[in-house]
Design a protein around this motif. Structure first.
Motif, PDB file in Angstrom:
ATOM      1  N   PRO A 516     -35.554 -33.336 -22.831  1.00 34.80           N
ATOM      2  CA  PRO A 516     -34.444 -33.949 -23.194  1.00 34.80           C
ATOM      3  C   PRO A 516     -33.291 -33.289 -24.157  1.00 34.80           C
ATOM      4  CG  PRO A 516     -36.562 -35.230 -23.687  1.00 34.80           C
ATOM      5  CD  PRO A 516     -36.857 -33.695 -23.581  1.00 34.80           C
ATOM      6  N   GLU A 517     -33.750 -31.986 -25.511  1.00 33.10           N
ATOM      7  CA  GLU A 517     -33.225 -31.486 -25.955  1.00 33.10           C
ATOM      8  C   GLU A 517     -31.839 -30.554 -24.910  1.00 33.10           C
ATOM      9  OE1 GLU A 517     -35.926 -31.886 -26.449  1.00 33.10           O
ATOM     10  OE2 GLU A 517     -36.395 -32.597 -27.838  1.00 33.10           O
ATOM     11  N   THR A 518     -32.967 -30.216 -23.969  1.00 27.86           N
ATOM     12  CA  THR A 518     -32.134 -29.339 -23.058  1.00 27.86           C
ATOM     13  C   THR A 518     -31.122 -30.010 -21.854  1.00 27.86           C
ATOM     14  OG1 THR A 518     -33.382 -28.260 -22.941  1.00 27.86           O
ATOM     15  CG2 THR A 518     -32.235 -27.360 -20.791  1.00 27.86           C
ATOM     16  N   GLU A 519     -31.260 -30.993 -21.306  1.00 32.00           N
ATOM     17  CA  GLU A 519     -30.757 -32.126 -20.853  1.00 32.00           C
ATOM     18  C   GLU A 519     -29.176 -33.024 -21.487  1.00 32.00           C
ATOM     19  OE1 GLU A 519     -32.445 -35.059 -18.732  1.00 32.00           O
ATOM     20  OE2 GLU A 519     -33.631 -34.242 -17.333  1.00 32.00           O
ATOM     21  N   ALA A 520     -29.952 -32.877 -22.697  1.00 33.08           N
ATOM     22  CA  ALA A 520     -28.541 -33.666 -23.527  1.00 33.08           C
ATOM     23  C   ALA A 520     -27.590 -32.708 -23.958  1.00 33.08           C
ATOM     24  CB  ALA A 520     -29.234 -34.068 -25.012  1.00 33.08           C
ATOM     25  N   GLU A 521     -28.149 -31.197 -24.171  1.00 29.75           N
ATOM     26  CA  GLU A 521     -26.452 -30.354 -23.929  1.00 29.75           C
ATOM     27  C   GLU A 521     -26.037 -30.127 -22.569  1.00 29.75           C
ATOM     28  OE1 GLU A 521     -28.899 -26.651 -24.882  1.00 29.75           O
ATOM     29  OE2 GLU A 521     -29.293 -27.870 -26.992  1.00 29.75           O
ATOM     30  N   GLN A 522     -25.659 -30.847 -21.460  1.00 31.26           N
ATOM     31  CA  GLN A 522     -25.701 -30.446 -20.560  1.00 31.26           C
ATOM     32  C   GLN A 522     -25.318 -31.402 -19.669  1.00 31.26           C
ATOM     33  OE1 GLN A 522     -28.699 -28.518 -17.741  1.00 31.26           O
ATOM     34  NE2 GLN A 522     -27.554 -26.658 -18.215  1.00 31.26           N
ATOM     35  N   LEU A 577     -24.829 -29.495 -11.206  1.00 34.09           N
ATOM     36  CA  LEU A 577     -24.293 -29.507 -12.046  1.00 34.09           C
ATOM     37  C   LEU A 577     -23.301 -27.860 -12.640  1.00 34.09           C
ATOM     38  CD1 LEU A 577     -28.240 -29.264 -13.982  1.00 34.09           C
ATOM     39  CD2 LEU A 577     -25.743 -30.578 -13.993  1.00 34.09           C
ATOM     40  N   VAL A 578     -23.216 -27.240 -11.635  1.00 35.70           N
ATOM     41  CA  VAL A 578     -22.182 -26.332 -12.469  1.00 35.70           C
ATOM     42  C   VAL A 578     -20.490 -26.663 -11.393  1.00 35.70           C
ATOM     43  CG1 VAL A 578     -23.652 -23.801 -10.768  1.00 35.70           C
ATOM     44  CG2 VAL A 578     -22.456 -25.916  -9.376  1.00 35.70           C
ATOM     45  N   ASP A 579     -20.879 -27.750 -10.482  1.00 38.78           N
ATOM     46  CA  ASP A 579     -19.383 -28.529 -10.422  1.00 38.78           C
ATOM     47  C   ASP A 579     -18.301 -28.415 -11.682  1.00 38.78           C
ATOM     48  OD1 ASP A 579     -20.026 -28.604  -7.433  1.00 38.78           O
ATOM     49  OD2 ASP A 579     -20.572 -31.229  -8.200  1.00 38.78           O
ATOM     50  N   THR A 580     -16.947 -28.135 -11.271  1.00 37.72           N
ATOM     51  CA  THR A 580     -16.744 -27.992 -12.999  1.00 37.72           C
ATOM     52  C   THR A 580     -16.536 -29.485 -13.332  1.00 37.72           C
ATOM     53  OG1 THR A 580     -14.650 -26.524 -11.248  1.00 37.72           O
ATOM     54  CG2 THR A 580     -13.815 -28.006 -13.114  1.00 37.72           C
ATOM     55  N   GLY A 581     -16.354 -31.033 -12.369  1.00 36.46           N
ATOM     56  CA  GLY A 581     -16.495 -31.874 -13.244  1.00 36.46           C
ATOM     57  C   GLY A 581     -17.167 -32.335 -13.973  1.00 36.46           C
ATOM     58  N   CYS A 582     -17.988 -31.621 -13.667  1.00 35.10           N
ATOM     59  CA  CYS A 582     -19.286 -31.862 -15.090  1.00 35.10           C
ATOM     60  C   CYS A 582     -18.938 -31.841 -16.659  1.00 35.10           C
ATOM     61  CB  CYS A 582     -20.657 -30.957 -14.848  1.00 35.10           C
ATOM     62  SG  CYS A 582     -21.460 -31.128 -13.532  1.00 35.10           S
ATOM     63  N   LYS A 583     -17.614 -30.595 -17.045  1.00 33.73           N
ATOM     64  CA  LYS A 583     -17.723 -30.303 -17.962  1.00 33.73           C
ATOM     65  C   LYS A 583     -16.924 -31.914 -18.445  1.00 33.73           C
ATOM     66  CE  LYS A 583     -15.368 -25.419 -16.920  1.00 33.73           C
ATOM     67  NZ  LYS A 583     -14.635 -24.650 -16.761  1.00 33.73           N
ATOM     68  N   LEU A 584     -16.526 -32.692 -17.724  1.00 34.49           N
ATOM     69  CA  LEU A 584     -16.202 -34.274 -17.691  1.00 34.49           C
ATOM     70  C   LEU A 584     -17.141 -35.143 -19.035  1.00 34.49           C
ATOM     71  CD1 LEU A 584     -13.856 -35.550 -15.555  1.00 34.49           C
ATOM     72  CD2 LEU A 584     -13.356 -34.106 -17.227  1.00 34.49           C
ATOM     73  N   GLY A 585     -18.813 -34.882 -18.905  1.00 36.44           N
ATOM     74  CA  GLY A 585     -19.805 -35.589 -19.828  1.00 36.44           C
ATOM     75  C   GLY A 585     -18.751 -35.192 -20.953  1.00 36.44           C
ATOM     76  N   GLU A 586     -18.699 -34.151 -21.222  1.00 37.31           N
ATOM     77  CA  GLU A 586     -17.883 -34.064 -23.201  1.00 37.31           C
ATOM     78  C   GLU A 586     -17.449 -35.481 -23.441  1.00 37.31           C
ATOM     79  OE1 GLU A 586     -15.827 -31.314 -26.368  1.00 37.31           O
ATOM     80  OE2 GLU A 586     -15.674 -30.806 -23.795  1.00 37.31           O
ATOM     81  N   PHE A 587     -16.705 -36.190 -22.852  1.00 41.02           N
ATOM     82  CA  PHE A 587     -15.848 -37.229 -22.727  1.00 41.02           C
ATOM     83  C   PHE A 587     -15.973 -38.688 -22.202  1.00 41.02           C
ATOM     84  CE2 PHE A 587     -13.491 -33.286 -23.109  1.00 41.02           C
ATOM     85  CZ  PHE A 587     -13.131 -33.258 -24.097  1.00 41.02           C
ATOM     86  N   LEU A 588     -16.951 -38.509 -21.158  1.00 39.25           N
ATOM     87  CA  LEU A 588     -17.702 -39.927 -21.302  1.00 39.25           C
ATOM     88  C   LEU A 588     -18.769 -39.392 -20.297  1.00 39.25           C
ATOM     89  CD1 LEU A 588     -16.558 -41.961 -18.820  1.00 39.25           C
ATOM     90  CD2 LEU A 588     -16.829 -41.099 -17.431  1.00 39.25           C
ATOM     91  N   LYS A 589     -19.673 -40.221 -21.189  1.00 38.33           N
ATOM     92  CA  LYS A 589     -21.450 -40.095 -20.747  1.00 38.33           C
ATOM     93  C   LYS A 589     -21.815 -41.574 -20.323  1.00 38.33           C
ATOM     94  CE  LYS A 589     -21.865 -36.478 -23.737  1.00 38.33           C
ATOM     95  NZ  LYS A 589     -22.731 -35.656 -24.838  1.00 38.33           N
ATOM     96  N   PRO A 590     -22.041 -42.039 -19.485  1.00 38.17           N
ATOM     97  CA  PRO A 590     -22.968 -41.029 -18.026  1.00 38.17           C
ATOM     98  C   PRO A 590     -21.964 -40.941 -17.464  1.00 38.17           C
ATOM     99  CG  PRO A 590     -24.202 -43.075 -17.764  1.00 38.17           C
ATOM    100  CD  PRO A 590     -23.425 -43.304 -19.418  1.00 38.17           C
ATOM    101  N   LEU A 591     -21.504 -39.409 -16.157  1.00 34.00           N
ATOM    102  CA  LEU A 591     -20.730 -39.599 -15.000  1.00 34.00           C
ATOM    103  C   LEU A 591     -20.932 -40.748 -14.316  1.00 34.00           C
ATOM    104  CD1 LEU A 591     -19.964 -35.689 -15.835  1.00 34.00           C
ATOM    105  CD2 LEU A 591     -18.622 -37.360 -16.324  1.00 34.00           C
ATOM    106  N   PRO A 592     -19.628 -41.078 -13.549  1.00 32.28           N
ATOM    107  CA  PRO A 592     -20.386 -42.011 -12.613  1.00 32.28           C
ATOM    108  C   PRO A 592     -21.087 -41.319 -11.312  1.00 32.28           C
ATOM    109  CG  PRO A 592     -17.660 -42.001 -12.977  1.00 32.28           C
ATOM    110  CD  PRO A 592     -19.060 -41.053 -13.975  1.00 32.28           C
TER     111      PRO A 592
END
Length: 646
Positions: A516-522, A577-592
């Motif tokens: 869970p700790e690792t997943e929380a970072e990504q 996980l390498v998609d650029t859109g994954c960076k939006l996870g910082e501002f939108l959780k969870p991503l659609p």
């Protein structure tokens, strides 16, 4: 006295002939004056072999530097070629006259398998095939240039081709496209020598290269037709030798047939498979409207215009970067040629048009692929399919250099040092261009947007495990798995949510998931929520998801100064996980995440300053307009909703 005679004997060397070109040391030591030295090189090339060997050595070094680590990952196409290679080495692959995954005749993949066996089963080993083919291409290119150009112009054109970013990129990529350049340049040289010398064995050589072109990628299969298209010019320009030329072309055709003969039965038996890639990419088989245009005539006119802009004018612009794969072929801020080479290229085109009698074969080999393969296939301009014209573009570059040198020669009679000055300026500029292009290539390959544009891919760190599983599948005679399946497995949820090949999930259990700790970072894609019961509700959810993603994008820009860039290409929104859109996870959780899966989904593209989000709907929204234009990658989506910003 004896010593003196031995020195004179050592300085008197018999003529050495290579492909009709003579190289001999002068009977007297050349003048030590630079002007005389360079002038003699440009006229008779007494030291030509040394100069060519130096350029070939430079080309080889540029290709070998960090070959195993740059590019940093293995693209889906490279990985599929590796699958063919593993099966061949395990004795389970297609026969020598079978078909690879593309599907094209497997001969090219067998050559790649040979380099893997010799140089190691690694990214370095598989990329060595393109390295060797590209360096080999420079040899017939140089001698083809020497048929019409001075030595110095030919040598500098060879250097510029060797280091051109577009050509260099494919020289370091494990695809089979590069063999087409060798076959085209080699065949054109053989045909030129055949007509000039009247030797039938040169015609046979041209026929062999033409047949090898048919063995290659689908964009090189028209090589025999391009050679045939030159026949009327050859007959018109050599009226006193028409009979010999016709007999020579008969030798060419017979040789071509005999060399391709072993492949004919497999092609006939699997005709649809042989033509699969051509059918899929045919402009006539694309769903309309194609890029917003429904009229076939207008589509072809636009295809021709874009092809001319990209290859004939070597322009840079949006037309060059509209496709879904261009980001893998060339950086977003440039065309096929750097400014120095482009200036020489355009100058050379003008001179070659004036001297069309001498350069007719160049024009046929250049314009033929541009206005056939490019115009009549989707994704135009496609730099992978267009790679076959690269050597001929640089023949025109050499023509531009030769013009500047020829202007300097008469001036040198009145102004001492004029020729040496022009020659040194051109040589220095070409060397600077070569260094700049090589550096630009490595900068581009290390750019995050370029790395993202190569997705889905296998990273260097993942490669040993990926290779182990693929080799195990090959030994069992199984096809293995593609990179998309690999990415799903690496994302730790594919073995639960998707029907992946068993070999990917052997020994895997839910307990192997990241902590869970690792997943929380990504940033993680949203787990599939309860699916709305109607298409109207699902479409409403998709449109709402795009609204939420656009808000997250603007929050990202406010914090970091720009939108997360995809290099102008289209990516899914954090499917991988390498998609650029994954960076939006910082501002939108969870991503659609799309609830139904393909062909529905969310996509994102951005150059850093603007963005567009896309969603595939099940039905058109009442009273509202869909996207006014579709990117090629999403051209087949009937109802495409989009939001653009800023």
């Amino acid at each position: 006295m004896n010593n003196r005679r031995m020195i004179l004997l050592a300085l008197t060397v018999s003529k050495i002939t290579v492909l009709g070109h003579s190289f001999a040391l002068p009977r007297r030591l050349p003048s030590l004056r630079p002007a005389t030295w360079i002038r003699r090189m440009s006229k008779s090339a007494p030291w030509g072999a040394i100069g060519l060997l130096i350029v070939l050595a430079v080309a080889l070094v540029v290709r070998l530097v960090r070959l195993g680590t740059v590019p940093v990952n293995l693209t889906a196409d490279e990985a599929d070629f590796f699958q063919n290679i593993y099966h061949i080495l395990a004795g389970k692959g297609p026969g020598l006259f079978g078909f690879d995954w593309t599907p094209s005749p497997a001969l090219g993949v067998y050559f790649m398998a040979g380099t893997v066996k010799v140089f190691s089963s690694s990214m370095f080993g598989i990329r060595m095939a393109s390295v060797l083919l590209s360096v080999a291409t420079l040899v017939p290119f140089f001698f083809l240039a020497r048929e019409r150009l001075s030595y110095l112009a030919s040598l500098l054109a060879t250097l510029l081709l060797a280091t051109n970013l577009w050509f260099l990129h494919f020289s370091r990529t494990a695809w089979t496209n590069m063999n087409g350049d060798l076959f085209a340049a080699g065949g054109a040289l053989m045909l030129t020598l055949a007509i000039r010398k009247g030797r039938y064995y040169y015609y046979a050589g041209a026929g062999a290269f033409a047949a090898l072109g048919v063995y290659g990628y689908f964009s090189t299969r028209l090589l025999p037709l391009f050679f045939l298209a030159y026949l009327p010019f050859a007959l018109f320009l050599n009226r006193g030798h028409r009979t010999r030329i016709l007999k020579g072309y008969a030798v060419l055709a017979i040789t071509c047939f005999l060399v391709f003969l072993p492949q004919i039965k497999p092609v006939v038996d699997k005709w649809d498979q042989f033509n699969n890639r051509a059918d899929v990419t045919s402009i006539f088989n694309q769903k309309k409207p194609y890029l917003g245009e429904s009229d076939t005539g207008q589509i072809l006119l636009r295809q021709a215009r874009w092809s001319a802009q990209a290859f004939v004018l070597a322009e840079n612009g949006a037309f060059l970067h509209h496709g879904s794969l261009w980001v893998r072929y060339i950086p977003p801020d440039r065309g096929l040629l750097d400014p120095f080479a482009r200036g020489l290229f355009l100058l050379g085109l003008l001179v070659a048009a004036w001297r069309w009698r001498e350069t007719a074969l160049w024009w046929v080999m250049f314009l033929g692929p541009v206005f056939t393969v490019q115009v009549f296939s989707s994704g135009t301009p496609d730099m992978a399919r267009g790679l076959i014209v690269a050597p001929f573009m640089f023949l025109f570059v050499g023509q531009g250099i030769d013009l500047l040198l020829s202007i300097a020669r008469p001036v040198a009679a009145r102004i001492r040092g004029a020729y040496i000055a022009v020659a040194l300026v051109l040589a220095s500029a070409a060397s600077l261009s070569a260094v700049t292009e090589a550096r630009a290539y490595f900068d581009w390959m290390n750019d995050p947007a370029a790395i993202a544009g190569r997705q889905p891919a296998v990273t260097r760190e993942e490669f040993p495990e990926w290779q182990r599983l693929q080799q195990e599948a090959a030994r069992k005679g199984e096809w293995g798995f593609n990179v998309s399946a690999w990415r799903s497995r690496q994302d730790r949820n594919g073995c639960v949510q998707e029907n992946l090949p068993p070999i990917l999930c052997e020994g895997w259990s839910p307990g192997d998931e990241a902590s869970p700790e690792t997943e929380a970072e990504q940033p993680q894609p949203t787990k599939a929520a309860e699916t709305p019961s109607s298409s109207t509700e699902r479409d409403a959810q998709r449109r709402a998801d795009l609204d939420r993603l656009s808000v997250a994008l603007r929050e990202y820009r406010d914090k970091y100064g720009s939108f997360p860039s995809t290099g102008g290409g289209i990516q899914t929104v954090c499917i991988y996980l390498v998609d650029t859109g994954c960076k939006l996870g910082e501002f939108l959780k969870p991503l659609p995440k799309e609830s139904l899966g393909p062909p529905y989904g969310y996509w994102y593209e951005s150059d850093g300053s603007t963005f567009t989000l896309y969603a595939a709907l099940e039905s058109p929204p009442p009273g509202e307009e869909l996207c006014s234009s579709k990117p090629e990658y999403l051209a087949g989506v009937p109802y495409l909703w989009c939001i653009a910003g800023p």
